[in-house]
Design an enzyme around this catalytic site. Structure first.
Site, PDB file in Angstrom:
ATOM      1  NE  ARG A   1       0.579   3.497  10.923  1.00 57.34           N
ATOM      2  CZ  ARG A   1       1.358   4.485  11.374  1.00 57.34           C
ATOM      3  NH1 ARG A   1       0.844   5.677  11.625  1.00 57.34           N
ATOM      4  NH2 ARG A   1       2.654   4.287  11.558  1.00 57.34           N
TER       5      ARG A   1
ATOM      6  CE1 TYR B   1     -23.180  -6.803  11.315  1.00 57.01           C
ATOM      7  CE2 TYR B   1     -21.392  -5.891  12.620  1.00 57.01           C
ATOM      8  CZ  TYR B   1     -21.856  -6.794  11.683  1.00 57.01           C
ATOM      9  OH  TYR B   1     -20.987  -7.695  11.135  1.00 57.01           O
TER      10      TYR B   1
ATOM     11  CG  ASP C   1     -24.114   1.418  10.980  1.00 59.58           C
ATOM     12  OD1 ASP C   1     -24.167   1.475   9.730  1.00 59.58           O
ATOM     13  OD2 ASP C   1     -23.607   0.463  11.596  1.00 59.58           O
TER      14      ASP C   1
ATOM     15  CE  LYS D   1     -21.577  -5.959   6.046  1.00 57.67           C
ATOM     16  NZ  LYS D   1     -22.038  -5.411   7.301  1.00 57.67           N
TER      17      LYS D   1
HETATM   18  C1  LIG Z   1     -21.472  -5.205   8.567  1.00 58.80           C
HETATM   19  C2  LIG Z   1     -21.938  -4.088   9.410  1.00 58.80           C
HETATM   20  C3  LIG Z   1     -21.068  -3.437  10.273  1.00 58.80           C
HETATM   21  C4  LIG Z   1     -19.614  -3.864  10.472  1.00 58.80           C
HETATM   22  O1  LIG Z   1     -18.879  -3.690   9.313  1.00 58.80           O
HETATM   23  P1  LIG Z   1     -17.590  -4.588   8.929  1.00 58.80           P
HETATM   24  O2  LIG Z   1     -17.162  -4.015   7.633  1.00 58.80           O
HETATM   25  O3  LIG Z   1     -18.071  -6.004   8.841  1.00 58.80           O
HETATM   26  O4  LIG Z   1     -16.597  -4.411  10.029  1.00 58.80           O
HETATM   27  C5  LIG Z   1     -21.550  -2.364  11.007  1.00 58.80           C
HETATM   28  N1  LIG Z   1     -22.838  -1.965  10.894  1.00 58.80           N
HETATM   29  C6  LIG Z   1     -23.710  -2.584  10.083  1.00 58.80           C
HETATM   30  C7  LIG Z   1     -25.112  -2.105  10.005  1.00 58.80           C
HETATM   31  C8  LIG Z   1     -23.297  -3.667   9.308  1.00 58.80           C
HETATM   32  O5  LIG Z   1     -24.175  -4.290   8.513  1.00 58.80           O
END
Ligand SMILES: *Cc1c(COP(=O)(O)O)cnc(C)c1O
Length: 382
Positions: free
Chosen positions: A46, A98, A171, A196
């Protein structure tokens, strides 16, 4: 060294014990100690794991960051960063953030006494200073935004935020570090959903944060082990594998998205195309300045909500699914799927919006499939 080279080599020296060219999956929870406290830098997974370390080093390098911290999901990274904020303090956030981040802010943190102010992307770029006060701890930016593909001027927002003593978190999930490097534009922290483009193959859930601020980094490493939202070694290995092809994948995603956006722009059954690469997009000039290219996400307005829902069920190659950033093309209706949690927000996404995650298949095949699905749509009202 250039991005493509760092993506393949940084943090990934051949294994010193065996010469393995690929970083091993260190599938272990614990590590033997020679005597109490004497070990090779690892004591419990961890806290740290060598496969995770390789990912953190590589991805930090790609973001131009000194420090990288990996998490179990993008939201795991987000909630950990939110522990830099205390109840009573404020977060100013771009309003088409998001959906999962909006749900966390509005349904988890707001009831605990954290304050949130949501601003349109254009206001974050141009008038941010008017909305900041001494209690504002974080300015939370997404650019391009999900799913409306608005653009925030990161440099301008960072100047305003820093003048008010707030941290800027960007982000960077939609752009990836190949297309946009928020820290170089003035941001303090970059956050990612590894799920992603960085993983890139729709086969894992993961998150990441990077920073050049040593105080923030120390706190985030402390929170990573203390809150415990850590990724497993196999998921880290999958992301490392994805990163090796990130640059070539992104080039193809961008080329295909451009072709799809141009096709849709000329289509009589499409009301409007939202793609920052189109010259009439309101964020086009800022995007051209702060991004290498315009990304693989395209959204458009169908004639009606029913039209959107029927269309996404008719495509064959475009898979009807949530998520984005994989090699395969996906199609969805955000208002009913990924962004259902914003339905009651003042900035709910349009009901007739269709979001495309343009994959790296043949652009001709992708366009033909969309064309067939659009042709069979009910005729537009005169
Ligand atoms: C998918 C996404 C998230 C969240 O990510 P997870 O891996 O699904 O927890 C945050 N910001 C954006 C822009 C996203 O597309």
């Amino acid at each position: 060294m250039d991005f493509e080279t760092r993506a393949i080599h940084d943090g990934q020296e051949p294994d010193s014990a065996t010469g393995a060219v690929t970083v091993p999956i260190y599938q272990t929870s614990t590590y033997v100690q020679e005597e109490v406290g004497v070990h090779k830098g690892y004591d419990y997974s961890r806290v740290a794991n060598p496969t995770r370390t390789a990912l953190q080093v590589c991805l930090a390098s790609l973001e131009g960051a000194e420090h990288g911290i990996a998490f179990s999901s993008g939201l795991g990274a987000t909630t950990t960063i939110m522990h830099l904020v205390n109840p009573g303090e404020r977060v100013v956030c771009v309003n088409d953030v998001y959906g999962g981040v909006y749900r966390m802010f509005s349904q988890v943190y707001e009831p605990k006494g954290y304050e949130f102010t949501y601003l349109p992307a254009a206001d974050v770029s141009a008038n941010l200073a008017d909305h900041l006060d001494e209690r504002t701890r974080i300015v939370w930016i997404e650019t391009p935004t999900n799913p409306t593909l608005n653009i925030v001027d990161v440099h301008a927002a960072a100047e305003a935020a820093h003048a008010a003593g707030a941290l800027v978190v960007v982000d960077n999930t939609f752009a990836t570090p190949y297309l946009q490097q928020p820290l170089a534009l003035g941001a303090d922290v970059v956050v990612h959903s590894l799920t992603k483009y960085l993983g890139g193959h729709s086969d894992l859930i993961g998150g990441f944060a990077a920073t050049n601020d040593p105080t923030v980094a120390e706190r985030l490493f402390f929170l990573q082990k203390s809150l415990g939202a850590v990724p497993g070694p196999f998921d880290c290995w999958l992301v490392l594998r994805g990163l090796k092809t990130l640059a070539v994948r992104m080039r193809q995603h961008c080329d295909n998205a451009r072709a799809v956006a141009e096709f849709l722009s000329g289509h009589p059954r499409v009301e409007r195309v939202l793609y920052p690469g189109l010259p009439d997009h309101p964020g086009h000039d800022v995007a051209a300045r702060q991004m290498r290219d315009f990304g693989g996400m395209v959204s458009f307005l169908a004639e009606s909500e029913e039209g959107a829902v029927e269309l996404v069920a008719r495509t064959k190659l475009w898979l009807l699914a949530e998520s984005l950033g994989g090699v395969e093309s996906l199609i969805e209706v955000p208002a009913r799927m990924t962004h259902a949690s914003t339905a009651n927000a003042p900035f709910a996404v349009p009901r007739n919006l269709v979001r495309l995650s343009v994959g790296i298949e043949s652009a001709d095949d992708l366009i033909a499939d969309l064309e067939a699905a659009l042709v069979r749509a009910p005729a537009a009202r005169a």
